[in-house]
Design an enzyme around this catalytic site. Structure first.
Site, PDB file in Angstrom:
ATOM      1  N   ASP A  32      30.623  34.484  49.821  1.00 54.90           N
ATOM      2  CA  ASP A  32      30.772  34.938  51.204  1.00 54.90           C
ATOM      3  C   ASP A  32      30.316  36.392  51.286  1.00 54.90           C
ATOM      4  OD1 ASP A  32      31.976  35.774  53.776  1.00 54.90           O
ATOM      5  OD2 ASP A  32      33.127  33.913  53.629  1.00 54.90           O
ATOM      6  N   ILE A  33      29.488  36.712  52.292  1.00 53.48           N
ATOM      7  CA  ILE A  33      28.995  38.102  52.390  1.00 53.48           C
ATOM      8  C   ILE A  33      29.894  38.978  53.275  1.00 53.48           C
ATOM      9  CG2 ILE A  33      26.585  37.675  51.776  1.00 53.48           C
ATOM     10  CD1 ILE A  33      25.951  37.675  54.811  1.00 53.48           C
ATOM     11  N   GLN A  95      37.948  28.872  62.737  1.00 53.52           N
ATOM     12  CA  GLN A  95      36.627  28.476  62.238  1.00 53.52           C
ATOM     13  C   GLN A  95      35.550  29.206  63.024  1.00 53.52           C
ATOM     14  OE1 GLN A  95      35.681  24.270  62.465  1.00 53.52           O
ATOM     15  NE2 GLN A  95      34.063  24.472  60.924  1.00 53.52           N
ATOM     16  N   HIS A 101      33.448  23.785  55.425  1.00 53.05           N
ATOM     17  CA  HIS A 101      33.387  24.589  54.203  1.00 53.05           C
ATOM     18  C   HIS A 101      34.789  24.875  53.703  1.00 53.05           C
ATOM     19  CE1 HIS A 101      33.348  27.229  57.715  1.00 53.05           C
ATOM     20  NE2 HIS A 101      34.080  28.086  57.010  1.00 53.05           N
ATOM     21  N   HIS A 103      36.933  27.658  51.559  1.00 53.11           N
ATOM     22  CA  HIS A 103      36.951  29.014  50.993  1.00 53.11           C
ATOM     23  C   HIS A 103      37.732  28.996  49.682  1.00 53.11           C
ATOM     24  CE1 HIS A 103      36.048  31.240  54.885  1.00 53.11           C
ATOM     25  NE2 HIS A 103      36.461  30.095  55.375  1.00 53.11           N
TER      26      HIS A 103
END
Ligand code: 5GP
Ligand code: ZN
Length: 140
Positions: A32-33, A95, A101, A103
């Protein structure tokens, strides 16, 4: 199956940059960025399913298989003390990217993250009523 305006579909296709850490026939995993913690990883099915209400069992199972592989690798690589799985469905549930997805958020004792909710003793009549309605729905 993919969606043209989905950032995760672009990452899966190699049309957007990502720090990929794992891939198999069914899933891709990348960092994750905007991480909550060092090593915050996202595991996504290659097929574009918006959320838990849409994803079929086989892709959901493939995501969890990958999570089970990546979790100990993350823990060992970063010497984490623990790890949270977080999976959000719908804007009401935070979301922001409508491609299913999971995490993986590594945790360390005493880190700065705080629980997103708080617990308090529940009303047992209300809990029992909900349990009855839900179990009825599940047995239909
Ligand atoms: P959600 O809020 O939908 O549960 O999680 C979406 C996650 O995707 C967020 O944690 C956000 O930081 C991450 N994210 C959004 N855009 C990008 C991107 O372009 N690349 C990567 N690697 N992560 C992204
Ligand atoms: Zn997508």
């Amino acid at each position: 199956m993919s969606s043209n305006d989905c950032i995760f579909c672009k990452i899966i296709a190699g049309d957007a940059p990502a720090y990929k850490v794992f891939e198999d026939a069914d899933v891709t995993a990348f960092l994750d960025i905007f991480p909550w913690a060092k090593g915050h990883t996202l595991v996504v099915p290659k097929n574009h399913w918006p959320n838990i209400f849409d994803i079929p069992d086989d892709d959901a199972a493939a995501v969890m298989r990958a999570v089970r592989k990546i979790a100990p690798a993350l823990r060992d690589t970063l010497q984490a003390d623990g790890l949270n799985l977080l999976q959000s469905n719908g804007s009401a549930a935070w979301q922001t990217v409508d491609h299913f997805h999971m995490h993986l958020i590594p945790r360390w004792a005493g880190d700065s993250l705080v629980p997103p909710g708080h617990s308090a003793p529940g009303d047992h009549e209300a809990i029992e009523a909900t349990a009855k309605k839900l179990s009825q729905q599940l047995s239909d």
